[in-house]
Enzyme design. Structure first.
Site, short mmCIF file in Angstrom:
data_model
loop_
_atom_site.label_atom_id
_atom_site.label_comp_id
_atom_site.label_asym_id
_atom_site.label_seq_id
_atom_site.Cartn_x
_atom_site.Cartn_y
_atom_site.Cartn_z
N ASP A 196 0.87 -1.19 0.00
CA ASP A 196 0.00 0.00 0.00
C ASP A 196 0.90 1.23 0.00
O ASP A 196 2.12 1.12 0.18
CB ASP A 196 -0.87 -0.01 1.28
CG ASP A 196 -1.74 1.23 1.43
OD1 ASP A 196 -2.37 1.63 0.44
OD2 ASP A 196 -1.77 1.82 2.52
N SER A 197 0.30 2.39 -0.18
CA SER A 197 1.07 3.64 -0.11
C SER A 197 1.60 3.89 1.30
O SER A 197 2.57 4.59 1.48
CB SER A 197 0.17 4.81 -0.50
OG SER A 197 -0.93 4.87 0.37
N CYS A 207 -4.24 -1.26 -1.98
CA CYS A 207 -4.43 0.18 -2.12
C CYS A 207 -5.32 0.40 -3.34
O CYS A 207 -5.02 -0.12 -4.42
CB CYS A 207 -3.06 0.82 -2.33
SG CYS A 207 -3.12 2.58 -2.75
N GLU A 235 -4.43 8.98 8.97
CA GLU A 235 -3.01 8.73 9.30
C GLU A 235 -2.58 9.61 10.48
O GLU A 235 -1.76 9.23 11.29
CB GLU A 235 -2.10 9.06 8.10
CG GLU A 235 -2.29 8.17 6.91
CD GLU A 235 -1.24 7.05 6.82
OE1 GLU A 235 -0.27 7.06 7.58
OE2 GLU A 235 -1.44 6.17 5.97
N CYS A 273 -11.04 3.13 -0.19
CA CYS A 273 -9.67 3.49 0.20
C CYS A 273 -9.41 2.63 1.42
O CYS A 273 -10.27 2.53 2.32
CB CYS A 273 -9.59 4.96 0.54
SG CYS A 273 -8.01 5.43 1.30
N HIS A 281 -7.78 3.01 3.95
CA HIS A 281 -7.75 3.71 5.24
C HIS A 281 -9.15 3.81 5.88
O HIS A 281 -9.27 3.91 7.09
CB HIS A 281 -7.28 5.16 5.06
CG HIS A 281 -5.82 5.31 4.86
ND1 HIS A 281 -5.17 4.86 3.74
CD2 HIS A 281 -4.87 5.87 5.65
CE1 HIS A 281 -3.89 5.16 3.84
NE2 HIS A 281 -3.68 5.77 4.99
N1 DGL Z 1 -4.73 3.60 0.95
C1 DGL Z 1 -4.80 4.29 -0.29
C2 DGL Z 1 -5.99 3.77 -1.12
O1 DGL Z 1 -6.60 2.75 -0.80
C3 DGL Z 1 -4.94 5.79 -0.19
C4 DGL Z 1 -3.96 6.58 0.60
C5 DGL Z 1 -3.08 7.48 -0.23
O2 DGL Z 1 -3.55 8.46 -0.81
O3 DGL Z 1 -1.90 7.19 -0.26
O4 DGL Z 1 -6.31 4.37 -2.12
#
Ligand code: DGL
Length: 266
Positions: free
Chosen positions: A10-11, A74, A154, A186, A188
């Site tokens: 993931d990012s 992600c 975050e 997303c 998150h």
């Molecule tokens: N976790 C990332 C997603 O599912 C988004 C977070 C980011 O912008 O890095 O898209």
């Protein structure tokens, strides 16, 4: 082959919500998680850059860590790099994204009016919209970018005045007023699911990708004869490209238990 690890990336640390679902569904497997915290957020970057990061991480997980399958945990990277990675590793190694299992769920569901919230990158890629238009033409959907949410989470603004104000401002969009399901597109967002649920007065079904991605992964590993047959006793590995105390602290919120992060520069 079966004792090899599953690579997940993931990012940042949001994809730990998916890693957590995978470790619950497939407890025998060994997981190697890579969070590209150095380049986060992906949601605001160009598709060329995200593709470049995703290729580097995937190569690392396959060539250096000998992973037997890759999960792109992600949505933004799934939207922008999955097609390329799928082509590149076709017939060699399974690559799983977080978008297609959600599309399958929607196509098979009875939802009439679906909301999708995600990063700017995921929404502007049009991947969810195009797939739904093609696969579920009778379903009404609204896709809106909610760019502040990932950074807010975050930063640990989960259930406070800051998060409530931002969430209310996004979800107050009139186009979401009639939805019966909302895709948390997303990795998150599961962390703020309860606030979203309260906002909609428990009347909207919230759809998260963790469990359905874990099920999809398990089906693919089974089909490819790649499931671990014995419990692999090694501790799961959690790697980030830039380690800070803050990431270590908030990783617990995403994974559900305290984990040790290791830094690797690619
Ligand atoms: N976790 C990332 C997603 O599912 C988004 C977070 C980011 O912008 O890095 O898209």
């Amino acid at each position: 082959m079966n004792s090899q690890s599953i690579g997940i990336f993931d990012s940042g640390i949001g994809g730990l919500t998916v890693a957590n679902a995978i470790s619950s569904a497939l407890p025998k497997e060994h997981l190697i998680y890579f969070g590209d915290t150095e380049h986060m957020p992906y949601g605001e970057k160009s598709s060329e850059l995200i593709q470049e990061f995703s290729v580097k991480i995937t190569k690392y997980l396959i060539e250096k860590k000998n992973c037997k399958a890759i999960v792109i945990a992600c949505n933004t990277a799934s939207a922008m790099a999955y097609n390329y990675l799928k082509e590149e590793y076709l017939g060699k190694i399974p690559i799983i994204n977080v978008i297609d299992p959600m599309i399958e769920l929607l196509v098979e569901s009875n939802y009439q009016n679906v909301g999708i919230i995600a990063t700017r990158g995921t929404i502007s890629s049009g991947v969810y919209q195009d797939k739904l238009k093609r696969r579920a033409p009778h379903q009404k959907y609204t896709a809106i970018a909610t760019p502040l949410l990932a950074s807010m989470i975050e930063e640990n603004h989960i259930e406070d005045d800051v998060s409530k104000a931002i969430i209310h401002s996004y979800l107050g969009d009139p186009s979401l007023s009639e939805i019966d399901a909302l895709v948390l597109a997303c990795t998150h967002y599961p962390l703020i699911a309860s606030i979203i649920d309260t906002y909609f007065d428990h009347k909207v079904t919230l759809l998260k990708s963790g469990e359905i991605v874990a099920i999809k992964l398990s089906e693919i590993l089974q089909k490819e004869n790649l499931l671990a047959s014995d419990h692999l006793q090694k501790e799961n590995e959690f790697i980030v490209s830039d380690k800070t105390k803050n990431f270590e602290n908030s990783a617990k919120n995403f994974y559900g238990q305290r984990i040790k992060l290791k830094e690797v520069k690619l």
